[in-house]
Design a protein around this motif. Sequence first.
Motif, PDB file in Angstrom:
ATOM      1  N   HIS A  83       0.835  -1.200   0.000  1.00 16.02           N
ATOM      2  CA  HIS A  83       0.000   0.000   0.000  1.00 16.02           C
ATOM      3  C   HIS A  83       0.863   1.241   0.000  1.00 16.02           C
ATOM      4  O   HIS A  83       2.036   1.185   0.417  1.00 16.02           O
ATOM      5  N   ASP A  94       6.796   1.770   5.600  1.00 17.31           N
ATOM      6  CA  ASP A  94       5.593   0.951   5.777  1.00 17.31           C
ATOM      7  C   ASP A  94       4.755   1.012   4.502  1.00 17.31           C
ATOM      8  O   ASP A  94       4.230   2.068   4.159  1.00 17.31           O
ATOM      9  N   GLY A  95       4.626  -0.107   3.818  1.00 16.36           N
ATOM     10  CA  GLY A  95       3.828  -0.159   2.597  1.00 16.36           C
ATOM     11  C   GLY A  95       4.616   0.243   1.372  1.00 16.36           C
ATOM     12  O   GLY A  95       4.828  -0.561   0.454  1.00 16.36           O
ATOM     13  N   GLU A 129      -4.367   1.335   5.811  1.00 18.21           N
ATOM     14  CA  GLU A 129      -4.187   1.731   7.208  1.00 18.21           C
ATOM     15  C   GLU A 129      -5.504   1.876   7.973  1.00 18.21           C
ATOM     16  O   GLU A 129      -5.534   1.730   9.182  1.00 18.21           O
TER      17      GLU A 129
HETATM   18 ZN   LIG Z   1       1.897  -1.581   5.893  1.00 15.23          ZN
END
Ligand SMILES: [Zn+2]
Length: 411
Positions: A83, A94-95, A129
Amino acid sequence: MEQTLAIKIERLQGQLTELGAVNRAPDGSCRRVALTDADAMGRDLVRSWMRDLGLTIHIDRIGNVIGIRGGQSEGRPVMTGSHVDTVATGGLYDGAYGVLAGLEAIRVLNEVGLKTQRPLAVAFFTNEEGVRFQPDMMGSLVYAGGLSVEEALATKAEDGSVLRDELSRIGYAGTMPCGEIQPHAYVELHIEQGPVLHTAGEALAAVDFLQGISWQKVTITGVSNHAGTTPMRLRHDAGYCAGQIAAFVRALATRMGGAQVGTVGSIQLQPNLVNVIARKAIVTIDLRNTNDGLLAEAEREVRVFLADLARTEGVTIESVRTAQSPSVAFDVHIIETIERSAKRLGYKSIRRMTSGAGHDAQMLARICPTAMIFVPSVDGVSHNPREFTEPVHLAIGANVLLQTLVELANE
Ligand SMILES: [Zn+2]
């Protein structure tokens, strides 16, 4: 042939930095909350990189974006992705790491002119998220058929905005039916977001299991009154109840032990004033366990506690489930392919581990063989501008992803 393939870490880092710079806060936080203007800018940037790589880009009705690189034969692609939305105080990795490492893998294959048997796909899924709109991992959940697209599009944010309108507004209301491109396999590369690998001094893990997650939003309605003149025994204090719930969830997780964790991460009081007993409180509860039976038991205990609390305090308590996903065992064949890829790159035995966080991969696991690769997060920090992974670990993870994708696409 495959041994000689290698990603270029400077390019991957460059794109991580460039994407991270979109709407970055003075404290370094990445702020691309799903379906905001900043999310749109991040999406546009990644889509332009997909275009540069010659990928055929599809956008589905929930706004998932899938870039396809053709194979020697047609058929189901081997998919990777993650993501590009963040929490309001997110980090660089993150992602974004999983998506951009997927693009770097494609870039390497383009450069050496290696065409895999099966097509390859790099995807980024909408609203992983779950900050503004719930449930989290929404795009992949809809993709895997776990939630109808109509229901997802009708989701309302706290601020009253409707997901369907926001998706159109940012230009990502696609036309492709969700889940139309069925993957042959899905591999997601992600930072661990926890301390296990960093503490152990290990570079890499294959993720074989993901714990179950249960979210609820609890609304307590009491009576507002003067903080100085209302005798303690006559109070119906929603703020007190919120505090009791937070303490109970903590005590419950501690008492259950094992893999049980529990968090009250948000409490909103009304009217939220120093000298007024709170009339209303909205409290979130996040419960997780690797064992679905124990997780259900934790949910039951919370239910009983809330009922008792409502009775003893003379308040009304209503609870709405905002997300629920059972634990997931990932596919052994994909895990072994990751392990073989790591071995080829000199990592003889890598750890298999359970993910404590939710990921799009857990949704994709409903429709195709799936597994994940983790690299360390320094000090286990995530959802925080201090989130950091050493470049050497970013490179190892991306190289293992590249090898894994090629092997799966040629099998
Ligand atoms: Zn993530």
